[in-house]
Design an enzyme around this catalytic site. Structure first.
Site, short mmCIF file in Angstrom:
data_model
loop_
_atom_site.label_atom_id
_atom_site.label_comp_id
_atom_site.label_asym_id
_atom_site.label_seq_id
_atom_site.Cartn_x
_atom_site.Cartn_y
_atom_site.Cartn_z
N CYS A 133 0.83 -1.21 0.00
CA CYS A 133 0.00 0.00 0.00
C CYS A 133 0.86 1.26 0.00
O CYS A 133 1.44 1.63 1.03
CB CYS A 133 -0.93 -0.01 1.22
N CYS A 136 -0.45 4.15 2.18
CA CYS A 136 -0.27 3.92 3.62
C CYS A 136 1.19 4.16 4.04
O CYS A 136 1.45 4.76 5.07
CB CYS A 136 -0.62 2.48 4.00
N ASP A 137 2.13 3.64 3.24
CA ASP A 137 3.53 3.57 3.70
C ASP A 137 4.51 4.45 2.93
O ASP A 137 5.66 4.56 3.34
CB ASP A 137 4.02 2.10 3.61
#
Ligand code: NAP
Length: 311
Positions: A133, A136-137
């Site tokens: 992701c 997300c990261d």
């Protein structure tokens, strides 16, 4: 025959939420059950650029939020929970951990999740440098050198997103041509931060506590190499979230659900929409179309087969 709801929608991605809007406007008593948070994969998309009506793009979060509010405005109920089984009726029984609910019709919109590469080190370093992701990261890799694996729309979109943070991105693709949209390919080729490794597969992801390098092999020459990277983002396709159905509806060999033009499965009154469906193109725009058709078809199914039935 009486049931708890006229329609239960399993999954809150764009297909499920659109079905909810149409079902609400058809005055069906409808419930949408969502495992985590509404929006599905759309939620992890930083910028959606190909959904009509947003010339400057729209964040997946905002689009999802707007769809949900629109559905709730027309009376859709939303419940957080994990559906464990669907027992065909009529009425159909949707089994959750703590309760069972019945419905005259069901729309399955449980979507799809990321596919794993199944490379050595992948599992061990998930959350320690291996990610699925980018939104997300990605911000964790500001100034870093990272690798991205895959050549489809997700790999290309997310590589473009990751160029905001990483100094250098090694894009590793198993063939000599990218699969993703041409407009995305053009952006990839134009980026000075992206180096493409054609005809290359990941042999192993290595490190001590976290990812330190990725070992590669050229499938044409057999040549092996290692790249020093702190992150490996894997975008090699999707796998349907259909295991919970225990093969109760007809599916293809990968678990994508077969439907007809009206989104009907082989169980009367059970429909499937969006990425979980066996289909040509998995996009927000196509999931939305599926959802509208399925809700309309469910309304007609209920009217034709269960004249006396009501929630
Ligand atoms: P995808 O289109 O199936 O692409 C998967 C990529 O991973 C392909 O390039 C494939 O290589 C590669 N791959 C698969 N298995 C591999 C393995 N074991 N080792 C190495 N490489 C492997 O999947 P996706 O990119 O996740 O997209 C899924 C769906 O969502 C698609 O329909 C896509 O159009 C849609 N989507 C659209 C957008 C957008 O429009 N902006 C964004 C995201 C997703 P090959 O090319 O050799 O098969």
């Amino acid at each position: 025959m009486a049931w708890d709801y006229d329609l239960i929608i399993v999954g809150g991605g764009p297909g499920g939420l659109t079905a909810g809007i149409y079902a609400g406007r058809a005055r069906l008593k409808s419930l949408l059950i969502e495992r985590l948070i509404h929006g599905g994969q759309m939620m992890t998309t930083d910028l959606v650029e190909n959904y009509p009506g947003f010339p400057d793009g729209v964040s997946g979060f905002e689009l999802s939020d707007r769809m949900r509010k629109q559905a709730e405005r027309f009376g859709l109920e939303v419940l957080a929970g994990e559906v464990l089984d669907l027992q065909p009726g009529p009425p159909h029984t949707v089994v959750l951990e703590d309760r069972q609910l019945t419905a005259g019709a069901v729309i399955i919109s449980s979507g799809a999740g990321y596919r794993r590469l199944e490379a050595p080190g992948e599992h061990e370093f998930t959350g320690k440098g291996v990610s699925y992701c980018a939104t997300c990261d990605g911000a964790l890799y500001r100034g870093h050198t990272i690798a991205v694996v895959g050549g489809g729309d997700t790999a290309l979109t997310d590589t473009i997103f990751l160029t905001r943070f990483a100094d250098k991105i090694h894009l590793i693709h198993r063939r000599d041509a990218l699969r993703g949209e041409k407009v995305l390919q053009e952006q990839i080729f134009a980026s000075e931060k992206v180096e493409i490794h054609w005809d290359t597969v990941v042999q192993e992801i290595q490190g001590a506590e976290a990812v330190e390098r990725v070992r590669l092999k050229n499938v044409k020459t057999g040549e092996e190499a290692a790249l020093e990277v702190t992150g490996v983002f894997i975008f090699v396709g999707i796998t349907p979230n259909s295991g919970w159905l225990k093969n109760r509806v007809a599916m293809d060999e990968w678990g994508f659900i077969f439907t007809d033009e009206q989104m009907a499965t082989d169980i009367p009154g059970v429909f499937a929409v969006g990425d979980v469906r066996h289909k040509l193109l998995r996009q927000i725009a196509t999931a939305v179309g599926d959802g509208a058709i399925a809700a309309f078809a469910a309304e007609h199914y209920l009217a034709a087969h269960h004249r006396g039935g009501k929630a």
